[in-house]
Write an enzyme that holds these catalytic residues in place. Structure first.
Site, short mmCIF file in Angstrom:
data_model
loop_
_atom_site.label_atom_id
_atom_site.label_comp_id
_atom_site.label_asym_id
_atom_site.label_seq_id
_atom_site.Cartn_x
_atom_site.Cartn_y
_atom_site.Cartn_z
N ARG A 116 -58.31 -78.42 14.00
CA ARG A 116 -57.77 -77.09 14.24
C ARG A 116 -56.45 -76.91 13.51
NH1 ARG A 116 -57.97 -76.20 20.67
NH2 ARG A 116 -56.01 -75.19 20.13
N ARG A 122 -57.64 -85.34 17.12
CA ARG A 122 -58.77 -84.52 17.58
C ARG A 122 -59.52 -83.87 16.41
NH1 ARG A 122 -57.84 -80.09 22.21
NH2 ARG A 122 -56.51 -79.03 20.70
N ARG A 178 -46.52 -75.61 21.06
CA ARG A 178 -47.45 -75.27 22.14
C ARG A 178 -47.02 -75.93 23.45
NH1 ARG A 178 -52.61 -77.28 19.25
NH2 ARG A 178 -53.68 -76.86 21.19
N ARG A 189 -52.59 -68.43 31.49
CA ARG A 189 -51.49 -69.22 30.94
C ARG A 189 -50.14 -68.64 31.33
NH1 ARG A 189 -54.65 -71.42 26.38
NH2 ARG A 189 -53.50 -73.01 25.27
N LYS A 235 -59.03 -80.48 28.93
CA LYS A 235 -59.66 -79.34 29.64
C LYS A 235 -61.02 -78.99 29.02
CE LYS A 235 -56.18 -76.48 28.77
NZ LYS A 235 -55.25 -77.31 27.98
P1 AMP Z 1 -56.33 -73.43 23.30
O1 AMP Z 1 -57.60 -73.54 22.54
O2 AMP Z 1 -56.54 -73.14 24.76
O3 AMP Z 1 -55.40 -74.59 23.07
O4 AMP Z 1 -55.57 -72.13 22.73
C1 AMP Z 1 -55.17 -72.06 21.38
C2 AMP Z 1 -54.19 -70.92 21.19
O5 AMP Z 1 -54.82 -69.68 21.53
C3 AMP Z 1 -52.95 -70.96 22.06
O6 AMP Z 1 -51.94 -71.80 21.50
C4 AMP Z 1 -52.55 -69.49 22.07
O7 AMP Z 1 -51.96 -69.12 20.83
C5 AMP Z 1 -53.89 -68.80 22.16
N1 AMP Z 1 -54.33 -68.63 23.56
C6 AMP Z 1 -55.43 -69.17 24.16
N2 AMP Z 1 -55.52 -68.82 25.44
C7 AMP Z 1 -54.45 -68.02 25.68
C8 AMP Z 1 -53.95 -67.37 26.83
N3 AMP Z 1 -54.60 -67.45 28.02
N4 AMP Z 1 -52.83 -66.64 26.73
C9 AMP Z 1 -52.17 -66.55 25.55
N5 AMP Z 1 -52.55 -67.17 24.43
C10 AMP Z 1 -53.69 -67.90 24.48
#
Ligand code: AMP
Length: 215
Positions: free
Chosen positions: A160, A127, A171, A88, A13
């Site tokens: 990360r 990554r 996740r 999400r 994404k």
């Molecule tokens: P990402 O970078 O999109 O993989 O997000 C990393 C982490 O941020 C996720 O595993 C959640 O803990 C938190 N997070 C990001 N976006 C959301 C969302 N829309 N709703 C809830 N938690 C989020």
């Protein structure tokens, strides 16, 4: 044009969002990036979010909804955005619909990237990203010219903290439970395009452009 990118962690994404930004100037709105920036800055919100993120859990709806509402009100969002990692959950999707309709806008298309679980783990464990400019690399599939350093600005690359394998599995569980149901939700609204997330970033991007009527 407001576009949502859906898909499990490691689906590509962020990579696709950056391509859309480069080609069409559509800002990437990544709630994960915003939360990581808050955590790095050591804000109260960032500290609370980091604990959940490091456990592979979702941050509460009201927190991310507030973040996105604020972001959508910024000037560069007026011609549309690419939402990466939001919504999400169904309540987040409902809140987004409300926030956009309040400013006379709507979600124009939802792209869901399908990637098998084994590939998710492989992609994420390799990554690395640049903390300075956000460019994403993969140690074998898309390595930087000088191992460990960003091609663009020479900054040391980082992994990360939630990209460790056990966190990735947590996740993925969250994704299946809370986020995958959004596919049917957007399908019913006639907004969903399902794309194969396996392949080169360029090959997938060609499909993205086609789905958005931009090829
Ligand atoms: P990402 O970078 O999109 O993989 O997000 C990393 C982490 O941020 C996720 O595993 C959640 O803990 C938190 N997070 C990001 N976006 C959301 C969302 N829309 N709703 C809830 N938690 C989020």
């Amino acid at each position: 044009m407001n576009v949502i990118l859906l898909g499990p962690p490691g689906a590509g994404k962020g990579t696709q969002a950056k391509k859309l930004l480069a080609d069409f100037g559509l800002p990437q709105v990544s709630t994960g990036d915003i939360l990581r920036a808050e955590a790095k800055a050591g804000t109260e919100l960032g500290r609370r979010a980091k604990e959940l993120m490091d456990a592979g859990k979702l941050v509460p709806d009201e927190v991310v909804i507030g973040i996105v509402q604020k972001r959508l009100a910024e000037a560069d969002a007026k011609n549309g955005v690419v939402l990466d990692g939001f919504p999400r959950t169904i309540p987040q999707a409902e809140a987004l619909e409300g926030a956009l309709s309040a400013i006379g806008k709507k979600v124009d298309r939802v792209l869901s990237f399908e990637v098998p679980a084994e590939l998710v783990v492989e992609r994420i464990s390799g990554r690395r990203s640049c903390p300075q400019c956000g460019t994403i690399y993969h140690v074998t599939a898309n390595p930087p010219k000088r191992m460990g350093y960003c091609d663009k600005d020479g900054t040391g690359l980082v992994q990360r903290s939630d990209d460790a394998e056990d966190k990735v599995r947590a996740r993925m569980v969250e994704y299946e439970k809370n986020t995958a149901p959004l596919k049917a939700w957007y399908q019913r609204k006639g907004l969903l395009t399902v794309l194969d997330g396996v392949g080169t970033p360029e090959g997938i991007y060609a499909e993205v452009k086609k789905a958005l009527g931009k090829s």
